[in-house]
Design an enzyme around this catalytic site. Sequence first.
Site, short mmCIF file in Angstrom:
data_model
loop_
_atom_site.label_atom_id
_atom_site.label_comp_id
_atom_site.label_asym_id
_atom_site.label_seq_id
_atom_site.Cartn_x
_atom_site.Cartn_y
_atom_site.Cartn_z
N MET A 1 0.91 -1.10 0.08
CA MET A 1 -0.13 -0.23 -0.07
C MET A 1 0.97 1.31 -0.06
O MET A 1 1.85 1.44 0.89
CB MET A 1 -1.06 0.02 1.28
CG MET A 1 -0.56 0.23 2.57
SD MET A 1 -1.83 0.01 3.64
CE MET A 1 -0.96 0.31 5.24
N ARG B 1 -3.38 -2.13 10.87
CA ARG B 1 -3.39 -1.94 12.15
C ARG B 1 -3.50 -3.08 12.99
O ARG B 1 -2.78 -3.17 14.15
CB ARG B 1 -4.12 -0.65 12.48
CG ARG B 1 -3.79 0.57 11.92
CD ARG B 1 -5.01 1.58 11.83
NE ARG B 1 -4.56 2.82 11.27
CZ ARG B 1 -5.22 3.94 11.15
NH1 ARG B 1 -6.63 4.19 11.51
NH2 ARG B 1 -4.70 5.21 10.42
N TYR C 1 4.49 3.39 12.59
CA TYR C 1 3.56 3.26 11.01
C TYR C 1 2.25 2.65 11.18
O TYR C 1 1.97 2.25 12.54
CB TYR C 1 4.56 2.51 9.99
CG TYR C 1 4.87 0.98 10.32
CD1 TYR C 1 5.82 0.28 9.45
CD2 TYR C 1 4.38 0.20 11.45
CE1 TYR C 1 5.96 -0.94 9.63
CE2 TYR C 1 4.40 -0.91 11.62
CZ TYR C 1 5.39 -1.57 10.61
OH TYR C 1 5.57 -3.00 10.87
N GLU C 2 1.55 2.80 10.00
CA GLU C 2 0.26 2.62 10.30
C GLU C 2 -0.51 3.45 11.04
O GLU C 2 -1.61 3.10 11.55
CB GLU C 2 -0.31 1.15 10.57
CG GLU C 2 0.44 0.11 9.73
CD GLU C 2 0.46 0.28 8.12
OE1 GLU C 2 -0.53 1.05 7.81
OE2 GLU C 2 1.30 -0.27 7.54
N GLY C 3 -0.14 4.71 11.00
CA GLY C 3 -0.79 5.78 11.88
C GLY C 3 -0.02 5.62 13.45
O GLY C 3 -0.07 4.86 14.16
#
Length: 596
Positions: A165, A298, A442-444
């Site tokens: 992604m 997540r 990462y991933e927010g």
Amino acid sequence: MPQYTPPLRDMQFVLHELIDVTTAFKAMPAHAEVDVDTVNAVLEEGGKFAAGVVFPLNQSGDAEGCTRDPATHAVRAPAGYKQAYAQYVEGGWASLSCDPAYGGQGLPQVVNQCFYEMLNSANQAWTMYPGLSHGAYEALHAHGTPEQQATYLPRLTSGEWTGSMCLTEPHCGTDLGLLRTKAEPLADGSYAITGNKIFISAGEHDLAANIVHLVLARLPGAPEGSKGISLFVVPKFNVNADGSLGARNGIWCGGLEHKMGIHGNATAQLVLDGAVGTLVGEPHKGLAAMFVMMNAARLGVGMQSLGLTEVAYQNAVAYAKDRIQMRALTGPKALDKPADPIIVHPDVRKMLLTARAYAEGGRALCVHTALMLDQELSHPDEAVRRASADEVALLTPIVKAFLTDNGWIATSHCLQVFGGHGYIREWGMEQYVRDARINMIYEGTNTIQSLDLLGRKVLADNGRKLKAFGRRVADLIDEEGVREDMQEFINPLADLGDKVNKLTTELGFKAMGNADEVGGAAVDYLRVVGHLVFAYFWARMARIALDQQGSGDPFYTAKLHTARFYFAKLLPETASLIRTARAGVAPLMAMDESMF
């Protein structure tokens, strides 16, 4: 050298005694035939693959890293990675929980998540390659056109192709509304995509014949901000009408990031130069489609830290039982040795039990969340699907942030158990610490997860989702509050539940007057709610252990000891967190920027 044994006994305890997944499966026609023996057999074989094939590559892959050919832009994964991936594909592991319509085995998500925990313990960097592929599969399965699904899903399901992604750009990370990558319409209905992406995990490698990139970009005339983002599927190699691979697409690796950890995974800088892609979903609705992959990621990142917590704990315990240093304060314990094993020392035990409590509590939370995801996707009752979706939404930021924070704490503690040897590469512990650190970012980032929990998942719906989970807590308190032997678990759980309700109300009122109050309290708030969720599951696990004390199985005795440790030594952290959350935003924002 490190060691790893898949924690099958504890997985079976959580799956069958705590959560009772197979009873829940019976209400879902797609999984009604999945029984205890099937689940156990799959995970036993999965554990063998993780420990026997992937784990031996962890240290060597970290030392070697990925290499890029500047002339061809091709990236090679560490030695052995490609062969291990071929065994993964040959064993059918990529298709475990995929739709049978595309060649999948159709097993529940909860089984796949347990398998991924073991893979992450064995080798997080390697596991990110198939893990991101599964996220791409989920996004296209939910939002792809029939043509995209027919082209990509069978090959993602089999593992023949992998996925990535592509969100982040050099000037923007979490704030995707700032992205600049452009998508220009072509005459045949496809798009030419131009831009730069960075920090793309598994963005370029030699493990599979093709990589299916999901790319966020802007169409001409798109609205500014996040409302103007569209999603495109951009293959590394264009795909011919018959499904065969065509010419190389205009997407290539401009460089690899030099990182603190996860060296075995290719974190790529990707250049898109008129790369041909097709639109996924509706124009300007790309974030909604991409969030399927982002939310899957997540949950996956939480599983990464759970896996690292488990393997770090196992190695620290083995070392603590073998390493002799000093004598116990109460007198010698190993009379046949010149010193006692360090496991006799209280603070060493505290570090070990912290890691164990966070691993076992995290496993319970992850299995429960994965079962809720199965119910959201497969339950025939719409009300159950809706309630399960709400619970997954509430728990996702907790799985991501609380488990990764705990993983950082636990791996650091486990390194500390080794003393100076923990800082030396050959023992493997410093790699677990380095690998664990990215999971909080990462991933927010975990701050973003905290804002999502407090702002979107709690305050935005007046606490509806939180109250629904609170009913689970209240039901347990009502059921077990009459048991004298459960008081040491139920009373602190009830007390914390009451405090969370009061804190939530207080923060909601403060936020009405100053939205920054959410930012000032969110990180502390998530950790408090994370402990509430853990306390709920630990109380349930303690109840089972108490009921099984007469069996003579030391597993239940150890479970009860760990539960008591959690409530006595870890849960009290919430007192200081509540106090700092209530302190408000003023201490953070009062200083003028010029004074920093």
